[in-house]
Design an enzyme around this catalytic site. Structure first.
Site, PDB file in Angstrom:
ATOM      1  CE  LYS A 142      -4.014  -1.686   2.506  1.00 49.18           C
ATOM      2  NZ  LYS A 142      -4.587  -1.814   3.851  1.00 49.18           N
ATOM      3  N   GLY A 178       8.862  28.506 -27.380  1.00 49.68           N
ATOM      4  CA  GLY A 178       8.200  29.600 -28.091  1.00 49.68           C
ATOM      5  C   GLY A 178       6.984  29.165 -28.875  1.00 49.68           C
ATOM      6  CG  ASP A 237      -6.620  22.782 -22.046  1.00 49.52           C
ATOM      7  OD1 ASP A 237      -6.699  22.490 -23.251  1.00 49.52           O
ATOM      8  OD2 ASP A 237      -6.693  21.947 -21.125  1.00 49.52           O
TER       9      ASP A 237
HETATM   10  N1  LIG Z   1       8.498  25.231 -20.178  1.00 47.83           N
HETATM   11  C1  LIG Z   1       7.756  26.288 -20.502  1.00 47.83           C
HETATM   12  N2  LIG Z   1       8.195  27.550 -20.265  1.00 47.83           N
HETATM   13  C2  LIG Z   1       7.461  28.629 -20.565  1.00 47.83           C
HETATM   14  N3  LIG Z   1       6.235  28.557 -21.129  1.00 47.83           N
HETATM   15  C3  LIG Z   1       5.730  27.341 -21.407  1.00 47.83           C
HETATM   16  C4  LIG Z   1       6.450  26.140 -21.118  1.00 47.83           C
HETATM   17  N4  LIG Z   1       5.683  25.079 -21.496  1.00 47.83           N
HETATM   18  C5  LIG Z   1       4.537  25.602 -21.998  1.00 47.83           C
HETATM   19  N5  LIG Z   1       4.569  26.960 -21.943  1.00 47.83           N
HETATM   20  C6  LIG Z   1       3.524  27.895 -22.393  1.00 47.83           C
HETATM   21  O1  LIG Z   1       2.298  27.232 -22.644  1.00 47.83           O
HETATM   22  C7  LIG Z   1       1.975  27.272 -24.044  1.00 47.83           C
HETATM   23  C8  LIG Z   1       1.392  25.973 -24.489  1.00 47.83           C
HETATM   24  O2  LIG Z   1       2.272  24.925 -24.162  1.00 47.83           O
HETATM   25  P1  LIG Z   1       2.551  23.661 -25.080  1.00 47.83           P
HETATM   26  O3  LIG Z   1       3.162  24.068 -26.356  1.00 47.83           O
HETATM   27  O4  LIG Z   1       3.290  22.699 -24.217  1.00 47.83           O
HETATM   28  O5  LIG Z   1       1.051  23.158 -25.386  1.00 47.83           O
HETATM   29  P2  LIG Z   1       0.479  21.691 -25.612  1.00 47.83           P
HETATM   30  O6  LIG Z   1       1.545  20.783 -26.115  1.00 47.83           O
HETATM   31  O7  LIG Z   1      -0.746  21.846 -26.417  1.00 47.83           O
HETATM   32  O8  LIG Z   1       0.106  21.313 -24.124  1.00 47.83           O
HETATM   33  P3  LIG Z   1      -1.016  20.385 -23.520  1.00 47.83           P
HETATM   34  O9  LIG Z   1      -0.285  19.160 -23.098  1.00 47.83           O
HETATM   35  O10 LIG Z   1      -1.522  21.190 -22.376  1.00 47.83           O
HETATM   36  O11 LIG Z   1      -2.045  20.131 -24.586  1.00 47.83           O
HETATM   37  C9  LIG Z   1       3.277  27.660 -24.743  1.00 47.83           C
HETATM   38  O12 LIG Z   1       3.054  28.361 -25.922  1.00 47.83           O
HETATM   39  C10 LIG Z   1       3.936  28.564 -23.693  1.00 47.83           C
HETATM   40  O13 LIG Z   1       3.347  29.831 -23.741  1.00 47.83           O
END
Ligand SMILES: Nc1ncnc2c1ncn2[C@@H]1O[C@H](COP(=O)(O)OP(=O)(O)OP(=O)(O)O)[C@@H](O)[C@H]1O
Ligand SMILES: [Mg+2]
Length: 311
Positions: free
Chosen positions: A27, A227, A254
């Site tokens: 557990k 980015g 999201d």
């Molecule tokens: N390590 C990080 N540092 C800074 N900003 C981040 C980071 N990770 C994600 N973000 C921010 O969040 C936004 C969306 O993240 P990401 O590209 O990971 O989306 P995703 O792959 O669609 O994620 P999810 O798994 O939530 O669907 C990025 O454009 C950035 O603005």
């Protein structure tokens, strides 16, 4: 501004536990467990609410977990519309292992919908009163792959702008119909186009092509900490991700969608709305577990991005 409507076809109750160490058989004594509402559209609506925007989250839920989900949403003051379905809403588990700081996530498929249930959602597209409609997340079992495509067609016929964040075949089919904004990540873009998108040049070219082929008016490609790229009829914009102390990336995508859609609905310029999306995503990364963003963090990161990019 009319409320931004979000749709969640397959929400969940997310329960997060912490344990010292993941071990088989024995557990594992855990923290009491924190329950949160889960699902793409629900997260987008929560983010818009945090940022002070008007929204309504439409979601499908059923069984005792459906009641619990509604209770969780009520506690967060979310304006919502519950469509009851026969099947039971799923529970997703997150387990944080303190020793390694690793997060384990268990995500079941959710209930199967009947034809009548999903067709009922399509019919809503003929009556909803909004300018912006956000469809995000995976489709439950029983729902055809062209569901988002059919939905987009009916919304667009009424002049409603459609923002889409999904993956796989439902994404492909919806883009054959065409949407206003699509937000893939690198993996989703590669799957969609059957091409590699590892370099900045390849990423830009694939996004540009989607716009040129009228599959989306605006393509926002997010690349986690590396980015984001925005392609639209007028050209291409790139923004770096703010350097933040990463706690948990859960809900980052999201949050980007929530921030950017709110920016567009408020009538900001495309550049500003894009920067608001990036700032909101980064603000969510700053918070632990399933927590989303704080409004002050979004405001600070947005101001930094605007001054760096001279917006
Ligand atoms: N390590 C990080 N540092 C800074 N900003 C981040 C980071 N990770 C994600 N973000 C921010 O969040 C936004 C969306 O993240 P990401 O590209 O990971 O989306 P995703 O792959 O669609 O994620 P999810 O798994 O939530 O669907 C990025 O454009 C950035 O603005
Ligand atoms: Mg995503």
């Amino acid at each position: 501004m009319k409320p931004i409507i979000t749709l969640t076809m397959n929400p969940s109750v997310d329960v997060a536990w912490e344990v010292d160490e993941m071990v088989p058989v024995r557990k594992m004594r855990s923290s009491p467990g924190q329950s949160d509402p889960g699902g793409g559209g629900i997260n987008v609506a929560r983010v818009i609410t945090i940022l002070g925007g008007e929204t309504r989250a439409i979601y499908l839920a059923g069984g005792a977990q459906g009641d619990f989900l509604d209770e969780l949403l009520e506690a967060r003051g979310l304006n919502r519309q519950w469509i009851r379905v026969k099947g039971r809403t799923r529970v997703a588990a997150m387990i944080f292992e303190r020793e390694t700081c690793q997060e384990y996530r268990v995500v079941p498929p959710g209930p199967e919908l009947s034809r009548g249930e999903w067709e009922g959602v399509l019919d809503l597209a003929d009556t909803v009163d909004c300018d912006w409609f956000v469809a995000t997340g995976s489709l439950p079992r029983g729902v055809p792959n062209d569901f988002y495509a059919q939905l987009a067609a009916r919304l667009k016929a009424r002049g409603i702008k459609v923002v889409l964040d999904t993956s796989g075949r439902p994404l492909y089919e919806a883009l054959q119909e065409g949407v206003t904004v699509v937000k893939p990540n690198q993996r989703e873009l590669e799957q969609l186009t059957c091409k590699k998108a590892t370099t900045g040049a390849a990423q830009a070219e694939l996004c540009r092509q989607l716009v040129e082929e009228s599959r989306a008016e605006i393509v926002a490609l997010t690349l986690g900490g590396d980015g984001a790229v925005l392609a639209h009829g007028g050209g291409l914009i790139r923004l770096p991700s703010p350097k933040v102390d990463v706690k948990s990336a859960v809900g980052a995508g999201d949050s980007f969608v929530g921030g950017m859609t709110l920016g567009l609905a408020e009538g900001r310029t495309l550049e500003e709305a894009f920067a608001l999306g990036v700032a909101t995503g980064a603000a969510t990364v700053l918070t632990a577990g399933t927590q989303l963003c704080h409004r002050e963090d979004v405001a600070r990161l947005f101001a930094e991005l605007r001054s760096a990019a001279r917006l």
